[in-house]
Structure formats: structure tokens, C-alpha cells
Design an enzyme around this catalytic site. Structure first.
Site, mmCIF file in Angstrom:
data_model
loop_
_atom_site.group_PDB
_atom_site.id
_atom_site.type_symbol
_atom_site.label_atom_id
_atom_site.label_comp_id
_atom_site.label_asym_id
_atom_site.label_seq_id
_atom_site.Cartn_x
_atom_site.Cartn_y
_atom_site.Cartn_z
ATOM 1 N N ARG A 191 -8.208 25.602 -25.923
ATOM 2 C CA ARG A 191 -8.670 25.338 -24.563
ATOM 3 C C ARG A 191 -8.315 23.931 -24.079
ATOM 4 O O ARG A 191 -7.779 23.748 -22.985
ATOM 5 C CB ARG A 191 -10.201 25.475 -24.488
ATOM 6 C CG ARG A 191 -10.705 26.864 -24.338
ATOM 7 C CD ARG A 191 -12.075 26.959 -24.959
ATOM 8 N NE ARG A 191 -11.886 26.909 -26.400
ATOM 9 C CZ ARG A 191 -11.746 27.999 -27.158
ATOM 10 N NH1 ARG A 191 -11.872 29.177 -26.622
ATOM 11 N NH2 ARG A 191 -11.518 27.896 -28.446
ATOM 12 N N THR A 192 -8.623 22.930 -24.897
ATOM 13 C CA THR A 192 -8.478 21.547 -24.422
ATOM 14 C C THR A 192 -7.012 21.211 -24.168
ATOM 15 O O THR A 192 -6.672 20.663 -23.121
ATOM 16 C CB THR A 192 -9.099 20.575 -25.445
ATOM 17 O OG1 THR A 192 -10.440 20.999 -25.710
ATOM 18 C CG2 THR A 192 -9.115 19.158 -24.924
ATOM 19 N N LYS A 244 5.857 12.520 -41.572
ATOM 20 C CA LYS A 244 6.775 11.721 -42.403
ATOM 21 C C LYS A 244 6.119 10.401 -42.796
ATOM 22 O O LYS A 244 6.791 9.481 -43.244
ATOM 23 C CB LYS A 244 8.061 11.442 -41.640
ATOM 24 C CG LYS A 244 8.837 12.700 -41.278
ATOM 25 C CD LYS A 244 10.103 12.330 -40.510
ATOM 26 C CE LYS A 244 10.859 13.552 -40.053
ATOM 27 N NZ LYS A 244 11.907 13.215 -39.089
ATOM 28 N N ARG A 301 -6.242 13.764 -29.280
ATOM 29 C CA ARG A 301 -7.266 14.371 -30.157
ATOM 30 C C ARG A 301 -6.952 13.964 -31.592
ATOM 31 O O ARG A 301 -5.782 14.019 -32.015
ATOM 32 C CB ARG A 301 -7.254 15.890 -30.020
ATOM 33 C CG ARG A 301 -8.098 16.556 -31.099
ATOM 34 C CD ARG A 301 -8.325 18.006 -30.848
ATOM 35 N NE ARG A 301 -9.276 18.196 -29.767
ATOM 36 C CZ ARG A 301 -9.854 19.364 -29.491
ATOM 37 N NH1 ARG A 301 -9.558 20.433 -30.193
ATOM 38 N NH2 ARG A 301 -10.715 19.475 -28.497
ATOM 39 N N HIS A 360 -16.458 14.007 -27.268
ATOM 40 C CA HIS A 360 -15.532 14.919 -26.586
ATOM 41 C C HIS A 360 -15.939 14.892 -25.102
ATOM 42 O O HIS A 360 -16.562 15.819 -24.592
ATOM 43 C CB HIS A 360 -15.679 16.321 -27.182
ATOM 44 C CG HIS A 360 -14.610 17.292 -26.797
ATOM 45 N ND1 HIS A 360 -13.642 17.018 -25.849
ATOM 46 C CD2 HIS A 360 -14.358 18.550 -27.231
ATOM 47 C CE1 HIS A 360 -12.843 18.071 -25.732
ATOM 48 N NE2 HIS A 360 -13.255 19.004 -26.560
HETATM 49 N N1 ASP Z 1 -13.718 22.915 -29.137
HETATM 50 C C1 ASP Z 1 -14.818 22.039 -29.473
HETATM 51 C C2 ASP Z 1 -14.314 20.779 -30.148
HETATM 52 O O1 ASP Z 1 -13.115 20.542 -30.175
HETATM 53 C C3 ASP Z 1 -15.878 22.718 -30.253
HETATM 54 C C4 ASP Z 1 -15.471 23.262 -31.585
HETATM 55 O O2 ASP Z 1 -14.353 23.110 -32.045
HETATM 56 O O3 ASP Z 1 -16.351 23.884 -32.207
HETATM 57 O O4 ASP Z 1 -15.104 20.015 -30.638
#
Ligand code: ASP
Length: 325
Positions: free
Chosen positions: A64-65, A92, A114, A142
Site C-alpha cells: 500500500r505505502t 553489495k 522505509r 509511520h
Molecule cells: N503496513 C503497516 C506498516 O508498515 C502495518 C503492518 O505492516 O502491519 O507498519
């Protein structure tokens, strides 16, 4: 972006909800509302970020993100590059800082990052000239998830203040829980966390939340039930006796949901583990579950964040790295 708005969102990055004021959060939510409408139109594209470069740098998996940040950038007209750790020189042996400096040399305007380690995105932000958005760092924060959750709630309930929100499941390892607690408390909501003692620490009480170890008391009279996944990738050893037992005591089913307000909304950031933290019928209940709507709000919120953080950029020479956040 108008100058007045710059003063109400005075930060260069979005690294977390911690440190944002209620007014700054409201600026981001109000801006997101505009993008919800744009995203429902046939022509979804704008040229606000034409000529800007956005790099999505993901050291941890995401559906999703990552997708919504990509869509968000493209709908605003930016050039969007996606990089994942598997396909980069990180495999690497390149360090995070070297990767950051390399990308910085290509003059991106925004980096969306991320990383599995708490604090890594913050560190990276100190080394680059551009705006950095934290797309999740370890179990720390987040922020865009908390903003999209808040937008979903605000659109459904018309407000955040005064609402009672229960965040349930693996609180200990959850960046979603931390960002949501910060945001909801800043906006005047009351927050409870509900988890077995192994998956929450009493330290959460210092954040101003009530800690419950029982779904009956935790969900009693709440407006919002937010379920979280067991973050097994962040666990060493076992935190629950068995998945079956965990579902029995902490999985959201209709029986446990009955303790909440009759119109309480069901939320989940995804990915869901059906039959573990949430019963499949509850997850799909079209009258109560807003899980799909959260995904829709995610694109709008990420557009608003890109807009607010980069929209004011001009053709001035690049700012000095490590300037104050
Ligand atoms: N998508 C959310 C996160 O990246 C929640 C999860 O992964 O459970 O933290």
C-alpha cells in the site's frame, strides 16, 4: 503553496507525528481533503510537481505505502523513481549513508524512505538536501499511516476530539500504533491500547493512553476499533502461545465487537491476517469496516504531504545539507 500555509507547516521533513502541533496536522488533513476529490475525478493528474523528482527508497517490503506514494507523486506530475533494497547496491554492502549521499547527488526534491531500523530515516534526513518523508522506520513511526487513519475517521465522524479509540494487537512492535497515539492525543481523542502483556509495555501509559489486557474492557463504549497485525518480522522468539489462542482472546469477532458502540468503525492498516487478529466477516462488513476507505485516503494524504513539503520549492540553489528540520 501560499506563504501563510508555509508558516503553519514549518518543517522541512515529515519524519514522525511527534513534534507536530494540532494546527500542523490540520493543515495536512485539510489539504488531503482536496486530493480526495481530485482522485475521484476521471482526470486525476496535475502539474504541481512538474520538474520535481521523487525517489521512493524502500528497504522493507510494502504494498500500500509504496504504491500510493508512487501514485501520489505521478498524480501531482512529479518524476517518480522506485528503488528497493533488493535491487540496489545495498546488497553489495553499501551503507545507508553512502546510498543517501549517492541519491542526493542526483538532486531529488523528495525522498520517501522505509527502513527496518527505528531512527534510520531520521539519520538519512540529516545527510541530504531534499525533503524526506518517513514511510515507516522499524517500530518507531509511520506518520502518513496515522494521517490517513485520522482523515478516514474525521470524514466519517466529522471530528477527532472527544472520540474514544481502541488500538488493539501487537502494540509493542507497531510504528502504526505509536504514530496514531501521538496524533490522536494531539487532536484531543482518548486512546486505549489493548494487547496481551507480552505485546505492550506499561511505558505506553506515559504517552497518555490507557492500557488494557482484555478486549471486553478495552472495547467498552469505543467509537473506533483499530486492529493491528502481529509484527512477526520484528519478534525474536514467541510472544503469543499460539495463533489459535491469540485469536480466541484478542482477534476481533462480532462477539468482542459487541462491547464497542453500535456504530463503532473497524480499521486496519493492512496487511491483514484474517483469522489471526481479525475475523474475515468483520473485516469485510460493509457497514462497519472502513479498511478499503483507509487505502483510498492513503493516496490523498501522500499527495498532500508531497505538496506541502515540496510545493514551495523554487529554482534557488540547493539548501545546505543538515539544515534544521
Ligand atoms: N503496513 C503497516 C506498516 O508498515 C502495518 C503492518 O505492516 O502491519 O507498519
Amino acid at each position: 503553496m501560499a506563504t501563510a500555509e508555509l508558516h503553519t507547516y514549518p518543517h522541512r521533513h515529515l519524519l514522525g507525528i511527534e513534534g507536530l502541533s494540532a494546527d500542523e496536522i490540520t493543515v495536512l488533513l485539510d489539504r488531503s481533503e482536496e486530493y480526495v476529490d481530485q482522485n475521484r475525478r476521471v482526470d486525476k493528474k496535475q502539474s504541481l510537481l512538474r520538474g520535481r523528482t521523487q525517489i521512493n527508497l524502500f528497504f522493507e517490503s510494502s504494498t500500500r505505502t509504496r504504491t500510493s506514494f508512487e501514485l501520489a507523486g505521478k498524480r501531482l506530475g512529479a518524476d517518480v523513481i522506485n528503488m528497493s533494497a533488493e535491487a540496489s547496491s545495498i546488497r553489495k554492502g553499501e551503507t545507508l549513508i553512502d546510498t543517501a549521499m549517492t541519491l542526493n547527488a542526483m538532486h531529488p526534491d523528495v525522498l520517501v524512505v522505509r527502513h527496518p531500523h527505528s531512527g534510520a530515516v531520521n539519520l538519512l534526513a540529516q545527510k541530504v538536501d531534499c525533503a524526506v518523508i518517513n514511510a515507516g522506520d522499524g517500530s518507531h513511526e509511520h506518520p502518513t499511516q496515522a494521517l490517513l487513519d485520522a482523515l478516514t475517521i474525521r470524514r466519517r465522524r466529522g471530528r477527532l476530539d472527544g472520540l474514544i479509540v481502541a488500538i488493539c494487537g501487537d502494540i509493542l512492535h507497531s510504528r502504526v500504533a505509536r504514530s496514531n497515539i501521538q496524533l490522536l492525543i494531539t487532536m484531543g481523542a482518548r486512546v486505549r491500547v489493548v494487547a496481551p502483556p507480552t505485546l505492550v509495555s506499561p511505558l505506553f501509559e506515559r504517552m497518555g493512553v490507557a492500557v488494557h489486557h482484555d478486549m471486553g474492557s478495552g472495547l467498552d463504549g469505543v467509537d473506533i476499533v483499530m486492529m493491528l497485525r502481529l509484527q512477526t518480522e520484528r519478534m525474536q522468539g514467541s510472544y503469543v502461545p499460539s495463533v489459535r489462542e491469540y485469536f480466541h482472546f484478542f482477534g476481533l469477532d462480532y462477539q468482542k465487537l459487541a462491547a464497542a458502540k453500535p456504530d463503532a468503525l473497524i480499521m486496519h492498516p493492512g496487511p491483514m491476517n484474517r483469522g489471526v487478529e481479525i475475523d474475515t466477516d468483520v473485516a469485510d462488513d460493509i457497514d462497519r469496516s472502513v479498511i478499503r476507505e483507509q487505502v483510498e485516503m492513503g493516496v490523498a494524504v501522500r499527495m498532500a504531504c508531497l505538496d506541502v513539503l515540496t510545493g514551495h520549492l523554487s529554482n534557488d540553489p540547493p539548501r545546505k545539507a543538515a539544515a534544521a528540520e
